[in-house]
Scaffold this motif. Structure first.
Motif, PDB file in Angstrom:
ATOM      1  N   PHE A   1       0.907  -1.151   0.014  1.00 47.99           N
ATOM      2  CA  PHE A   1      -0.140  -0.245  -0.032  1.00 47.99           C
ATOM      3  C   PHE A   1       0.897   1.140   0.051  1.00 47.99           C
ATOM      4  O   PHE A   1       1.928   1.233   0.632  1.00 47.99           O
ATOM      5  CB  PHE A   1      -0.883   0.026   1.134  1.00 47.99           C
ATOM      6  CG  PHE A   1      -1.920  -0.920   1.097  1.00 47.99           C
ATOM      7  CD1 PHE A   1      -3.129  -0.713  -0.004  1.00 47.99           C
ATOM      8  CD2 PHE A   1      -1.822  -2.181   1.769  1.00 47.99           C
ATOM      9  CE1 PHE A   1      -4.172  -1.845   0.206  1.00 47.99           C
ATOM     10  CE2 PHE A   1      -3.102  -3.255   1.497  1.00 47.99           C
ATOM     11  CZ  PHE A   1      -4.023  -3.030   0.574  1.00 47.99           C
ATOM     12  N   VAL A   2       0.467   2.361  -0.516  1.00 50.22           N
ATOM     13  CA  VAL A   2       1.180   3.241  -0.875  1.00 50.22           C
ATOM     14  C   VAL A   2       0.854   4.828   0.148  1.00 50.22           C
ATOM     15  O   VAL A   2      -0.372   5.082   0.229  1.00 50.22           O
ATOM     16  CB  VAL A   2       0.813   4.050  -2.388  1.00 50.22           C
ATOM     17  CG1 VAL A   2       1.932   5.351  -2.658  1.00 50.22           C
ATOM     18  CG2 VAL A   2       1.366   3.048  -3.304  1.00 50.22           C
ATOM     19  N   PRO A   3       1.558   5.153   1.017  1.00 50.06           N
ATOM     20  CA  PRO A   3       1.317   6.111   1.980  1.00 50.06           C
ATOM     21  C   PRO A   3       1.646   7.308   1.431  1.00 50.06           C
ATOM     22  O   PRO A   3       2.145   7.553   0.486  1.00 50.06           O
ATOM     23  CB  PRO A   3       2.562   5.779   3.090  1.00 50.06           C
ATOM     24  CG  PRO A   3       3.668   5.432   2.297  1.00 50.06           C
ATOM     25  CD  PRO A   3       3.091   4.511   1.028  1.00 50.06           C
ATOM     26  N   PHE A   4       0.857   8.585   2.039  1.00 47.46           N
ATOM     27  CA  PHE A   4       0.902   9.776   2.003  1.00 47.46           C
ATOM     28  C   PHE A   4       0.716  10.200   0.379  1.00 47.46           C
ATOM     29  O   PHE A   4       1.683  10.914  -0.193  1.00 47.46           O
ATOM     30  CB  PHE A   4       2.431  10.632   2.362  1.00 47.46           C
ATOM     31  CG  PHE A   4       2.819   9.848   3.490  1.00 47.46           C
ATOM     32  CD1 PHE A   4       1.849  10.116   4.690  1.00 47.46           C
ATOM     33  CD2 PHE A   4       3.808   9.227   3.865  1.00 47.46           C
ATOM     34  CE1 PHE A   4       2.135   9.675   6.068  1.00 47.46           C
ATOM     35  CE2 PHE A   4       4.206   9.034   5.345  1.00 47.46           C
ATOM     36  CZ  PHE A   4       3.351   9.220   6.357  1.00 47.46           C
ATOM     37  N   VAL A   5      -0.269   9.600  -0.240  1.00 44.70           N
ATOM     38  CA  VAL A   5      -0.735  10.076  -1.737  1.00 44.70           C
ATOM     39  C   VAL A   5      -1.679  11.388  -1.464  1.00 44.70           C
ATOM     40  O   VAL A   5      -2.452  11.502  -0.933  1.00 44.70           O
ATOM     41  CB  VAL A   5      -1.480   8.857  -2.143  1.00 44.70           C
ATOM     42  CG1 VAL A   5      -2.001   9.154  -3.744  1.00 44.70           C
ATOM     43  CG2 VAL A   5      -0.342   7.803  -2.392  1.00 44.70           C
ATOM     44  N   GLU A   6      -1.042  12.331  -2.307  1.00 44.38           N
ATOM     45  CA  GLU A   6      -1.929  13.707  -2.347  1.00 44.38           C
ATOM     46  C   GLU A   6      -2.996  13.512  -3.367  1.00 44.38           C
ATOM     47  O   GLU A   6      -2.862  12.798  -4.398  1.00 44.38           O
ATOM     48  CB  GLU A   6      -0.926  14.674  -2.712  1.00 44.38           C
ATOM     49  CG  GLU A   6       0.411  14.912  -2.022  1.00 44.38           C
ATOM     50  CD  GLU A   6       1.289  15.501  -2.769  1.00 44.38           C
ATOM     51  OE1 GLU A   6       1.052  16.684  -3.481  1.00 44.38           O
ATOM     52  OE2 GLU A   6       2.483  14.862  -2.654  1.00 44.38           O
ATOM     53  N   ILE A   7      -4.144  13.999  -2.990  1.00 42.54           N
ATOM     54  CA  ILE A   7      -5.385  13.795  -3.747  1.00 42.54           C
ATOM     55  C   ILE A   7      -5.832  15.376  -4.171  1.00 42.54           C
ATOM     56  O   ILE A   7      -6.062  16.032  -3.279  1.00 42.54           O
ATOM     57  CB  ILE A   7      -6.491  13.154  -3.001  1.00 42.54           C
ATOM     58  CG1 ILE A   7      -5.911  11.719  -2.732  1.00 42.54           C
ATOM     59  CG2 ILE A   7      -7.654  13.006  -4.144  1.00 42.54           C
ATOM     60  CD1 ILE A   7      -6.931  10.836  -1.724  1.00 42.54           C
ATOM     61  N   TYR A   8      -5.877  15.326  -5.384  1.00 42.90           N
ATOM     62  CA  TYR A   8      -6.465  16.893  -6.118  1.00 42.90           C
ATOM     63  C   TYR A   8      -7.469  16.677  -6.700  1.00 42.90           C
ATOM     64  O   TYR A   8      -7.837  15.712  -7.561  1.00 42.90           O
ATOM     65  CB  TYR A   8      -5.203  17.498  -7.059  1.00 42.90           C
ATOM     66  CG  TYR A   8      -3.814  17.735  -6.227  1.00 42.90           C
ATOM     67  CD1 TYR A   8      -3.679  19.087  -5.568  1.00 42.90           C
ATOM     68  CD2 TYR A   8      -2.818  16.690  -6.086  1.00 42.90           C
ATOM     69  CE1 TYR A   8      -2.596  19.352  -5.089  1.00 42.90           C
ATOM     70  CE2 TYR A   8      -1.706  17.249  -5.231  1.00 42.90           C
ATOM     71  CZ  TYR A   8      -1.538  18.319  -4.835  1.00 42.90           C
ATOM     72  OH  TYR A   8      -0.318  18.517  -4.235  1.00 42.90           O
ATOM     73  N   SER A   9      -8.148  17.733  -6.802  1.00 41.73           N
ATOM     74  CA  SER A   9      -9.450  17.825  -7.641  1.00 41.73           C
ATOM     75  C   SER A   9      -9.203  18.398  -9.128  1.00 41.73           C
ATOM     76  O   SER A   9      -8.051  19.157  -9.143  1.00 41.73           O
ATOM     77  CB  SER A   9     -10.744  18.733  -6.984  1.00 41.73           C
ATOM     78  OG  SER A   9     -10.329  20.013  -7.116  1.00 41.73           O
ATOM     79  N   GLU A  10     -10.001  18.470 -10.091  1.00 43.83           N
ATOM     80  CA  GLU A  10      -9.762  18.843 -11.320  1.00 43.83           C
ATOM     81  C   GLU A  10      -9.443  20.486 -11.148  1.00 43.83           C
ATOM     82  O   GLU A  10      -9.117  21.147 -12.256  1.00 43.83           O
ATOM     83  CB  GLU A  10     -10.855  18.662 -12.206  1.00 43.83           C
ATOM     84  CG  GLU A  10     -12.123  19.303 -12.212  1.00 43.83           C
ATOM     85  CD  GLU A  10     -13.185  18.670 -11.219  1.00 43.83           C
ATOM     86  OE1 GLU A  10     -13.987  19.271 -10.945  1.00 43.83           O
ATOM     87  OE2 GLU A  10     -12.621  17.788 -10.456  1.00 43.83           O
ATOM     88  N   LYS A  11      -9.862  21.093 -10.112  1.00 41.45           N
ATOM     89  CA  LYS A  11      -9.656  22.563  -9.955  1.00 41.45           C
ATOM     90  C   LYS A  11      -8.342  22.854  -9.319  1.00 41.45           C
ATOM     91  O   LYS A  11      -7.843  23.998  -9.458  1.00 41.45           O
ATOM     92  CB  LYS A  11     -10.818  23.199  -8.862  1.00 41.45           C
ATOM     93  CG  LYS A  11     -12.241  22.794  -9.207  1.00 41.45           C
ATOM     94  CD  LYS A  11     -13.084  23.314  -8.210  1.00 41.45           C
ATOM     95  CE  LYS A  11     -14.404  22.918  -8.511  1.00 41.45           C
ATOM     96  NZ  LYS A  11     -15.592  23.454  -7.513  1.00 41.45           N
ATOM     97  N   GLY A  12      -7.544  21.809  -8.988  1.00 43.15           N
ATOM     98  CA  GLY A  12      -6.337  22.235  -8.806  1.00 43.15           C
ATOM     99  C   GLY A  12      -5.903  22.251  -7.175  1.00 43.15           C
ATOM    100  O   GLY A  12      -5.124  22.453  -6.798  1.00 43.15           O
ATOM    101  N   ASP A  13      -7.087  22.016  -6.505  1.00 43.17           N
ATOM    102  CA  ASP A  13      -6.846  22.215  -5.050  1.00 43.17           C
ATOM    103  C   ASP A  13      -6.788  20.915  -4.454  1.00 43.17           C
ATOM    104  O   ASP A  13      -6.984  19.765  -4.704  1.00 43.17           O
ATOM    105  CB  ASP A  13      -8.111  22.636  -4.353  1.00 43.17           C
ATOM    106  CG  ASP A  13      -9.605  21.844  -4.772  1.00 43.17           C
ATOM    107  OD1 ASP A  13     -10.035  22.070  -5.872  1.00 43.17           O
ATOM    108  OD2 ASP A  13      -9.925  21.105  -3.872  1.00 43.17           O
TER     109      ASP A  13
END
Length: 365
Positions: free
Chosen positions: A32-44
């Motif tokens: 499993f991959v830790p600390f994955v950033e998740i962004y929306s299509e708006k860039g936030d």
């Protein structure tokens, strides 16, 4: 009665499977991959998965409440991936492909007489206020690290600086700005890491990092294409750092680092072997007691381009870390020439948001 109880249990199990937490794992692996950033299509930046690659219930709620139609998943050791919100809802396991890299071994001799390690690299930094990119800066930087004291001096050679004029700071006199060149965290060195945490060797490819007081897992050191990958959660929402000064309150509730070294031995995790460094920071800040908290998040990255050992500093003027430098200053498109095999462009959603909403602070002619 027993039959009814059995039916109720089945119904509850079906609901739990539908609403079970999402996990992010490596393709063709059980890791499993830790600390994955998740962004929306708006860039936030919506949030970050935890140390076990789990998207918490709280983060899932933020994803659904964000009204995002597409999600971007970012981790420095994996290829950036995009997923529609519909696919996300129906995919309890999100798979990421690891970046496959073969690096040529580079041997640099270090005579004992040398005073400094000089690192030249590309940096980029994004500050997000209330889910909207506020400041973005990237550039070429030189760092001089004393081989005696480990103190670092830094100067920015070239830079682009962008600002979102539509976002207000706390007040005309109170500014909170952390966009700029990151300073390497002290735990990016094995010596300091080993002194602060308990290190448990799982196998020859993985070491877990444990909190000495709670014995909770805080990170990992893993072997990556004969390199070492350190991922560490230093501050978390479970134990935030509260800072109060000059009438301001800052709740520092997330600080993670992700760094890669050109050596597979844990003992050689240090700045002499570093080739990539990233940190993620999250804050809730307010100026007065009755004010609402303002959420500030930032990411800082450094990609090594060149390194050498020197005896003299090549400048008498240096810059401060975490300083948003104005104005822009560059002669060529250095951002198109980042010669680091771990380099990936910004997620398209962030690039688009910067292009449409942030203004380049004009460069010196």
């Amino acid at each position: 009665m027993t039959r009814y109880k059995f039916l109720i249990i089945l119904i509850l199990l079906s609901f739990s499977s539908i609403y079970s937490q999402h996990k992010i794992k490596e393709t063709f692996s059980e890791k499993f991959v830790p600390f994955v950033e998740i962004y929306s299509e708006k860039g936030d930046l919506i949030g970050v998965s935890n140390i076990n690659g789990v998207i918490s219930s709280e983060l899932e709620n933020k994803i659904y409440n964000s009204n995002a139609t597409n999600l971007t998943f970012v981790n420095s050791s994996y290829i950036t991936s995009e997923l529609s919100i519909e696919k996300f809802k129906n995919s309890p396991i999100i798979s990421l492909n690891r970046i496959s890299i073969e690096l040529d071994e580079v041997v640099i001799m270090k005579p004992k007489t040398y005073k400094y390690l000089k690192l030249k690299g590309y940096f980029r930094s994004l500050q997000i206020n209330e889910d909207r990119p506020h400041y973005f800066i990237d550039g070429i930087v030189e760092m001089y690290i004393s081989l005696k004291s480990d103190k670092i001096k830094m100067r920015i050679i070239s830079n682009r600086s962008f600002e979102n004029k539509s976002i207000n700071q706390l007040s005309p006199t109170y500014f909170f700005m952390v966009a700029g060149v990151p300073v390497f965290n002290e735990f990016a060195s094995f010596k300091n890491l080993n002194n602060e945490y308990n290190l448990k060797i799982v196998n020859n490819l993985k070491t877990t990092i444990l909190d000495k007081e709670t014995n909770l897992e805080k990170g990992t050191i893993s072997t990556l294409d004969n390199n070492s990958n350190l991922q560490l959660e230093i501050i978390s929402t479970l134990k935030p750092k509260i800072m109060k000064a000059f009438g301001m309150e800052t709740d520092y509730n997330n600080y993670t680092i992700n760094s890669i070294y050109e050596n597979s031995e844990n003992q050689k995790i240090n700045l002499e072997n570093i080739i990539y460094f990233k940190e993620i920071r999250s804050y809730d800040i307010k100026r007065k007691q009755k004010d609402k908290f303002q959420k500030v998040e930032s990411t800082h990255e450094f990609y090594l381009l060149e390194k050498e050992y020197v005896n003299e500093l090549e400048s008498k003027q240096f810059d401060d870390f975490y300083t948003f430098k104005r104005p822009s200053k560059f002669e060529e498109k250095y951002w198109d020439k980042v010669d680091n095999k771990y380099f990936q462009p910004l997620p398209k959603s962030i690039e688009k948001y910067i292009e449409e909403n942030l203004k380049l602070i004009k460069k010196i002619k």
